[in-house]
Motif scaffolding. Structure first.
Motif, PDB file in Angstrom:
ATOM      1  N   HIS A   4      49.848  49.319  49.984  1.00 62.18           N
ATOM      2  CA  HIS A   4      50.007  49.926  48.666  1.00 62.18           C
ATOM      3  C   HIS A   4      51.162  49.105  47.847  1.00 62.18           C
ATOM      4  N   ASN A   5      52.458  48.883  48.448  1.00 66.38           N
ATOM      5  CA  ASN A   5      53.134  48.256  47.720  1.00 66.38           C
ATOM      6  C   ASN A   5      52.676  46.882  47.257  1.00 66.38           C
ATOM      7  N   ARG A   6      51.929  46.104  47.910  1.00 62.45           N
ATOM      8  CA  ARG A   6      51.248  44.805  47.467  1.00 62.45           C
ATOM      9  C   ARG A   6      50.325  44.941  46.445  1.00 62.45           C
ATOM     10  N   THR A   8      50.708  47.318  44.161  1.00 66.97           N
ATOM     11  CA  THR A   8      51.535  47.545  43.141  1.00 66.97           C
ATOM     12  C   THR A   8      52.216  46.159  42.710  1.00 66.97           C
ATOM     13  N   ARG A  11      49.718  44.238  40.451  1.00 67.48           N
ATOM     14  CA  ARG A  11      49.669  44.749  39.069  1.00 67.48           C
ATOM     15  C   ARG A  11      50.997  44.191  38.294  1.00 67.48           C
ATOM     16  N   PHE A  12      52.160  44.461  39.009  1.00 68.19           N
ATOM     17  CA  PHE A  12      53.211  44.183  38.276  1.00 68.19           C
ATOM     18  C   PHE A  12      53.422  42.642  38.039  1.00 68.19           C
TER      19      PHE A  12
END
Length: 409
Positions: A4-6, A8, A11-12
């Motif tokens: 999930h962090n990847r 995100t 997208r960042f």
């Protein structure tokens, strides 16, 4: 970093690229606007100085404070007498256009470099996500095969994700083992129930077949009819017992331990079993020598069922004209209730087995029973934070002693 962090992070990166591109475009527009304004003002200043009667004085005045009329048409008209106008291309114009062109080239090169950098980062993240998806597919197939053991070590997955997958696999494996155990327990239960029903059903069927015979006397018919009633009563009791076992194992029996007088529960139990004891002329003696507080944490309803079961077993396995003694003992945190009979006793090897479901020892052969009473008793006492155990009398005396310990209120 988790999956999930990847996502995100990707997208960042996209948002950061768009933001930096926007800042770059704004900076370029501001620079070109300032360059254009400076070029225009300087060109007009030069035209003003060139058209002035005294150029040297005009230049000095300009350096101190620009005159208000330096953009006047008079300056343009004055310089036109020399063959020039405001649109004439000068060296200054060439320098301005060269600077403008270089600025645009640098800005485009920076935008391209920025785009390539973010695109590479985005592509690497996406590629890693695709590799993770492949790894996850392999792991899920491995987890689906419950006999494959632990998942293989993957370099594509981070430690947190690996730990969660391992935890999931262990949970699935545990659920799988539990389902297998429940399946085996169900098969065992069905086998035990079939065995328990086989004898009374066969006896009932035999009695009914004999009753159907036409050459029986009234006395014989009455005898077989009483036998049918006894078998039907036994089936009814067995059915109730099996229902209680099922409810207990499914957690449907609500046992609530609360401060209650254990003597009241004992008196209730004795009154329920007293008539059966009288038929065999067995005396039940409740020793009233306990001087302490008889308040314990127990459920009066279900604890009475436990006491009745123990007393019923004592009556069934004891001979006529015997005695059952009940006594209380004060412990530090518990009150111990003991039931002592003069029955056939229990072999030491069977002390723990008698509390198993449907177990009946060899000494119990020929005596009516289902083998689940003590199983239910142990479960009910355990749910009240108590203990139950049995021992046989030492010496020449026969019989057993059931001991139950319940916490003090």
């Amino acid at each position: 970093m988790g999956l999930h962090n990847r996502i995100t992070l990707r997208r960042f990166l996209i948002l950061l690229y768009l933001f930096l591109s926007f800042l770059t475009a704004c900076r370029e527009l501001c620079f070109l606007s300032e360059l254009k304004s400076g070029y225009t003002n300087t060109r007009q200043m030069l035209v003003y100085i060139a058209a002035a009667p005294n150029p040297k004085e005009a230049a000095l005045n300009w350096l101190k404070e620009p005159p208000e009329d330096f953009r006047s048409k008079a300056a343009g008209e004055s310089i036109a007498t020399y063959g020039y106008d405001i649109q004439t291309v000068t060296v200054w114009d060439k320098a301005y256009h060269s600077a403008r062109r270089n600025s645009l080239i640098l800005s485009a090169a920076f935008e391209l470099l920025l785009f390539l950098s973010f695109y590479i980062l985005y592509f690497l993240q996406k590629k890693r996500q695709q590799n993770q998806a492949v790894e996850l597919e392999k792991i899920l197939c491995q987890i689906q095969d419950t006999d494959s053991g632990l998942l293989h070590d993957s370099k594509e997955l981070d430690d947190i994700l690996k730990d969660r997958i391992r935890s999931l696999q262990e949970q699935i494996q545990s659920d799988h083992n539990r389902l297998l155990q429940e399946k085996e327990a169900t098969k065992s239960l069905v086998t035990d129930i079939s065995h328990q029903l086989k004898t009374p059903v066969a006896a009932l069927k035999t009695s009914l077949e004999l009753l159907a015979a036409e050459d029986l006397s009234n006395e014989e018919k009455l005898e077989f009819l009483n036998s049918c009633m006894l078998q039907a009563e036994g089936l009814e009791n067995l059915t109730k017992t099996l229902v209680n076992v099922s409810r207990m194992e499914k957690g449907l029996v609500q046992i609530t331990a609360k401060p209650s007088d254990i003597m009241d529960t004992l008196r209730t139990s004795v009154s329920r079993i007293y008539e059966k004891a009288q038929k065999k002329q067995i005396s039940i003696e409740l020793e009233d020598t306990f001087c302490g507080n008889t308040q314990t944490l127990h459920d009066p309803k279900w604890t009475a069922e436990v006491f009745v079961n123990i007393l019923d077993n004592a009556i069934k396995y004891s001979g006529e004209h015997t005695r059952i003694s009940i006594r209380l003992s004060d412990l530090v945190h518990f009150i111990k209730i003991e039931f002592e009979d003069e029955g056939i006793g229990i072999a030491k090897s069977d002390y723990h087995k008698i509390f198993q479901r449907f177990y009946r020892g060899e000494s119990a052969a020929g005596v009516e029973g289902s083998g689940v009473g003590l199983y239910l008793a142990r479960n009910m006492i355990d749910k009240q934070n108590g203990t139950i155990f049995v021992r046989s009398k030492s010496g020449s005396k026969s019989g057993s002693i059931f001991s139950i310990q319940l916490p003090k209120a």
